[in-house]
Motif scaffolding. Structure first.
Motif, mmCIF file in Angstrom:
data_model
loop_
_atom_site.group_PDB
_atom_site.id
_atom_site.type_symbol
_atom_site.label_atom_id
_atom_site.label_comp_id
_atom_site.label_asym_id
_atom_site.label_seq_id
_atom_site.Cartn_x
_atom_site.Cartn_y
_atom_site.Cartn_z
ATOM 1 N N ARG A 99 33.740 43.719 44.150
ATOM 2 C CA ARG A 99 34.593 42.841 43.340
ATOM 3 C C ARG A 99 33.760 41.985 42.393
ATOM 4 O O ARG A 99 34.172 41.701 41.263
ATOM 5 C CB ARG A 99 35.444 41.956 44.252
ATOM 6 N N ARG A 136 34.132 43.124 33.579
ATOM 7 C CA ARG A 136 35.301 42.759 32.768
ATOM 8 C C ARG A 136 34.975 41.632 31.794
ATOM 9 O O ARG A 136 35.340 41.677 30.616
ATOM 10 C CB ARG A 136 36.458 42.324 33.682
ATOM 11 N N ASN A 185 41.694 32.078 37.257
ATOM 12 C CA ASN A 185 42.966 32.795 37.413
ATOM 13 C C ASN A 185 42.799 34.309 37.458
ATOM 14 O O ASN A 185 43.801 35.034 37.489
ATOM 15 C CB ASN A 185 43.924 32.438 36.270
ATOM 16 N N MET A 186 41.580 34.790 37.462
ATOM 17 C CA MET A 186 41.372 36.235 37.508
ATOM 18 C C MET A 186 41.766 36.777 38.880
ATOM 19 O O MET A 186 41.625 36.087 39.919
ATOM 20 C CB MET A 186 39.913 36.575 37.181
ATOM 21 N N ASP A 187 42.257 37.991 38.898
ATOM 22 C CA ASP A 187 42.806 38.582 40.124
ATOM 23 C C ASP A 187 41.797 38.579 41.264
ATOM 24 O O ASP A 187 42.145 38.349 42.424
ATOM 25 C CB ASP A 187 43.274 40.017 39.855
ATOM 26 N N GLU A 188 40.547 38.868 40.952
ATOM 27 C CA GLU A 188 39.524 38.968 41.995
ATOM 28 C C GLU A 188 39.303 37.651 42.732
ATOM 29 O O GLU A 188 38.751 37.631 43.841
ATOM 30 C CB GLU A 188 38.187 39.426 41.394
ATOM 31 N N GLN A 208 41.785 35.259 43.354
ATOM 32 C CA GLN A 208 43.005 34.652 43.870
ATOM 33 C C GLN A 208 43.029 34.530 45.391
ATOM 34 O O GLN A 208 43.748 33.700 45.943
ATOM 35 C CB GLN A 208 44.225 35.446 43.387
ATOM 36 N N SER A 209 42.285 35.321 46.079
ATOM 37 C CA SER A 209 42.319 35.315 47.548
ATOM 38 C C SER A 209 41.258 34.420 48.169
ATOM 39 O O SER A 209 41.114 34.396 49.402
ATOM 40 C CB SER A 209 42.155 36.748 48.078
#
Length: 320
Positions: free
Chosen positions: A241, A248, A262-265, A267-268
């Motif tokens: 990740r 990116r 706020n990037m998807d990677e 969020q957790s």
């Protein structure tokens, strides 16, 4: 009968020199002449060589003096030139036009300038104010510990103690010269049994900065910086990740901190506010390389510079 007196005639024979003696004397004279000619020739050649080397030294001194003068003249011009570009944007990344090489001519010299952002790193000045007993509550110390684990340092738990101790000593006794400080740390770690390859893996990800904050610009990361990014995020991302995130952003640099968090990677994961505040998308430190070529002489100089209030300030210089 008259007596006839006899007269004994003495025959005078002219002196005769041996032909062999004459040959030897002529040969000696010839050798003497040849020896004198050889000596004179050597003196003439030496005189010509000395004259050539003297003239060459004088020419090189003149060129070096001219280059030094031109380096002084180009310094402020370069700082002003790059400051205009940098201050015109709210973020920075290596693909911006002012990070491309810049060339110009001054008198008889050719000048090349190249500005580069300082590479992302953990600022060792940010860890010395924390006692190691508070390791688990200090993000700066945790980041260093995770970095040591990620690069497979010899013994991360012991190594962080050594780095903390040596860095504290270096920062008390130096002018925060970024190269001299790291060289001093390298010598001390190598003396404890670190191998050169261990140091090289760490060297790319640590630095000494003239403040006690750890700041980084995600736009400057490459895939090789994966161990550093994971450490900065307290090892809450796996390598896949992390490298995907770096890839990116390198293709489409960010212009705000909000975009990154706020990037998807991301969020957790949960990170303390001290870590989130480290992200700054405008670089603060840069390396500027100036090369001046004149005739057959070339000289390069590196400047370590800092941006302060939209002005670039030279902190240290190094001649190459």
């Amino acid at each position: 009968m008259s007596k006839v007196k006899s007269i004994n005639l003495i025959t005078i024979t002219p002196l005769n020199y041996d032909k062999g003696d004459r040959g030897r004397q002529s040969g000696a004279a010839l050798l003497l002449v040849l020896l004198l000619l050889a000596i004179i020739s050597i003196l003439v050649v030496n005189s010509a060589e000395n004259s050539y080397h003297l003239q060459r030294r004088l020419t090189m001194q003149e060129q070096q003096q001219a280059i030094s003068t031109e380096l002084g003249a180009i310094e402020q011009f370069a700082l002003d030139y790059y400051a205009q570009g940098i201050s015109s944007q709210n973020s920075s990344h290596p693909r911006q036009p002012w990070f491309e090489s810049y060339s110009l001519a001054i008198n008889e010299s050719s000048v090349k300038a190249k500005l580069s952002p300082a590479t992302p790193c953990i600022n060792l000045n940010s860890i010395i104010d924390f006692d190691l007993q508070y390791l688990q509550t200090s993000p700066a110390l945790l980041q260093l510990k995770f970095l040591l684990e990620n690069i497979k340092a010899p013994n991360p738990n012991d190594d962080i103690v050594l780095i903390h101790r040596y860095s504290s000593t270096i920062l008390k006794n130096s002018s925060l010269d970024p190269i001299a400080s790291k060289n001093s740390l390298a010598r001390q770690l190598l003396a404890t049994g670190w191998k050169s390859e261990d140091w090289q893996r760490l060297n790319d990800f640590i630095c000494f900065r003239p403040h006690n904050d750890s700041r980084w610009n995600i736009n400057n990361f490459s895939k090789a910086d994966d161990p550093l990014l994971r450490a900065l995020l307290l090892n809450q991302l796996d390598s896949d990740r992390s490298t995907r995130l770096i890839d990116r952003i390198s293709k489409k640099p960010l212009s705000s901190n909000h975009q990154f968090w706020n990037m998807d990677e991301l969020q957790s994961i949960e990170l303390p506010s001290q870590v989130k505040l480290q992200l700054q998308l405008r670089d603060e430190f840069y390396w500027l390389r100036i090369t001046v070529a004149r005739s057959h002489h070339k000289q390069a100089q590196w400047w370590f510079i800092q941006q302060q209030n939209q002005v670039l300030k030279k902190l240290f210089s190094y001649r190459m």
